[in-house]
Design an enzyme around this catalytic site. Sequence first.
Site, PDB file in Angstrom:
ATOM      1  N   ARG A  50      34.852  58.549  72.814  1.00  0.00           N
ATOM      2  CA  ARG A  50      35.085  59.948  73.198  1.00  0.00           C
ATOM      3  C   ARG A  50      35.058  60.864  71.965  1.00  0.00           C
ATOM      4  O   ARG A  50      34.549  61.979  72.034  1.00  0.00           O
ATOM      5  CB  ARG A  50      36.414  60.086  73.962  1.00  0.00           C
ATOM      6  CG  ARG A  50      36.596  61.488  74.559  1.00  0.00           C
ATOM      7  CD  ARG A  50      37.788  61.570  75.492  1.00  0.00           C
ATOM      8  NE  ARG A  50      39.046  61.352  74.774  1.00  0.00           N
ATOM      9  CZ  ARG A  50      40.238  61.308  75.370  1.00  0.00           C
ATOM     10  NH1 ARG A  50      40.343  61.456  76.689  1.00  0.00           N
ATOM     11  NH2 ARG A  50      41.334  61.101  74.672  1.00  0.00           N
ATOM     12  N   LYS A 149      37.151  67.223  73.313  1.00  0.00           N
ATOM     13  CA  LYS A 149      38.520  67.220  72.782  1.00  0.00           C
ATOM     14  C   LYS A 149      38.468  67.854  71.392  1.00  0.00           C
ATOM     15  O   LYS A 149      38.426  67.169  70.371  1.00  0.00           O
ATOM     16  CB  LYS A 149      39.064  65.789  72.748  1.00  0.00           C
ATOM     17  CG  LYS A 149      40.577  65.747  72.726  1.00  0.00           C
ATOM     18  CD  LYS A 149      41.083  64.385  73.086  1.00  0.00           C
ATOM     19  CE  LYS A 149      42.546  64.243  72.740  1.00  0.00           C
ATOM     20  NZ  LYS A 149      43.424  65.205  73.380  1.00  0.00           N
ATOM     21  N   GLU A 182      43.756  70.707  85.273  1.00  0.00           N
ATOM     22  CA  GLU A 182      44.571  69.681  84.612  1.00  0.00           C
ATOM     23  C   GLU A 182      45.798  70.355  84.021  1.00  0.00           C
ATOM     24  O   GLU A 182      46.012  71.558  84.221  1.00  0.00           O
ATOM     25  CB  GLU A 182      43.766  68.969  83.518  1.00  0.00           C
ATOM     26  CG  GLU A 182      43.307  69.895  82.394  1.00  0.00           C
ATOM     27  CD  GLU A 182      42.600  69.164  81.260  1.00  0.00           C
ATOM     28  OE1 GLU A 182      42.782  67.952  81.102  1.00  0.00           O
ATOM     29  OE2 GLU A 182      41.873  69.843  80.510  1.00  0.00           O
TER      30      GLU A 182
HETATM   31  N1  PMP Z   1      44.029  66.698  79.216  1.00  0.00           N
HETATM   32  C1  PMP Z   1      44.229  67.252  78.012  1.00  0.00           C
HETATM   33  C2  PMP Z   1      43.961  68.707  77.829  1.00  0.00           C
HETATM   34  C3  PMP Z   1      44.712  66.478  76.940  1.00  0.00           C
HETATM   35  O1  PMP Z   1      44.913  67.030  75.737  1.00  0.00           O
HETATM   36  C4  PMP Z   1      44.998  65.110  77.166  1.00  0.00           C
HETATM   37  C5  PMP Z   1      45.574  64.269  76.059  1.00  0.00           C
HETATM   38  N2  PMP Z   1      44.575  63.812  75.188  1.00  0.00           N
HETATM   39  C6  PMP Z   1      44.751  64.554  78.438  1.00  0.00           C
HETATM   40  C7  PMP Z   1      44.279  65.392  79.430  1.00  0.00           C
HETATM   41  C8  PMP Z   1      44.988  63.108  78.710  1.00  0.00           C
HETATM   42  O2  PMP Z   1      43.977  62.330  78.114  1.00  0.00           O
HETATM   43  P1  PMP Z   1      44.224  60.850  77.608  1.00  0.00           P
HETATM   44  O3  PMP Z   1      44.670  60.065  78.790  1.00  0.00           O
HETATM   45  O4  PMP Z   1      42.893  60.400  77.098  1.00  0.00           O
HETATM   46  O5  PMP Z   1      45.265  60.917  76.560  1.00  0.00           O
END
Ligand code: PMP
Length: 289
Positions: A50, A149, A182
């Site tokens: 990622r 990200k 989200e």
């Molecule tokens: N959405 C956002 C905006 C985030 O910053 C995160 C944390 N990285 C997540 C969702 C959850 O992603 P992950 O399960 O890969 O940590």
Amino acid sequence: MKIYLDGKFVEKEDAKISLFDHGLLYGDGVFEGIRAYHGRVFMLKEHIQRLFDSARAITLTIHHTKDEVENIVLETLRANNLKDAYVRLVVTRGVGDLGLDPYKCPKASVFCIADKIKLYPEEFYKNGLEIVTVSTRRNIPQAINPCIKSLNYLNNILAKIEAVRAGVPEAIMLNAEGYVAECTGDNIFICKDNTIITPPTWAGALDGITRRTVMEIAKSKMKLLVKEDLMTPYHLYIADECFLTGTAAEVIPVTKIDSRVIGNGRPGKITAKLIKEFHELTRTSGVPI
Ligand code: PMP
């Protein structure tokens, strides 16, 4: 604390980057939050993939192979003698001039911090969270795709400010059309009639690694129907269960949204089982440090 910074391990006090780094000047860069459990790094390959995908999306060249970046994470954990940890892996655009042009930044900077994990309060898991929808909309994918990200988290920070001011730990962000996207640092799920539903990433959600893991557990281990579908706040309010997923939070129940009680107001049975199965996976998988 030993921090990896561009090929060297340095003490926390000496871990410094230039004021001219575009990561600082413009939030121009990408990152990952990764966890180690019991001496193993959970979903390491997925996080590195990622990171490289995010970097590619913003034309940021990481001057390392994926294997090398994996090793940076493992070496940082070893240098700090950590077995259970939270790892922050960051790639910035690097040093440039005061203009926006990223092509004037010859070399990306890579750093990696490994620290003891700060766990969420136990009562969050026992009683579930109360959260609210906020007025700040999630970035539109046509401008900055939330699947990237990036170091530019102002959108999420503005929503987090609203959550804090409302006295709750997380905020639900809607997309520009008013569909649930989200939370500020977590993905969101509901359970309705034994089906697990989460917004599709194209609705404005990060392709969360915990999200993916939970979808897989629900399908293959729990034989539940898993759907990606658009939902409005109404669909959240009438859900049987609701929970959030993220590397730091893992799987966390939600029992109140915008002052509506979700289900019977207690963490749900499916959520509890998902938490158990997720813990089992963190105990039994991962790349050894
Ligand atoms: N959405 C956002 C905006 C985030 O910053 C995160 C944390 N990285 C997540 C969702 C959850 O992603 P992950 O399960 O890969 O940590």
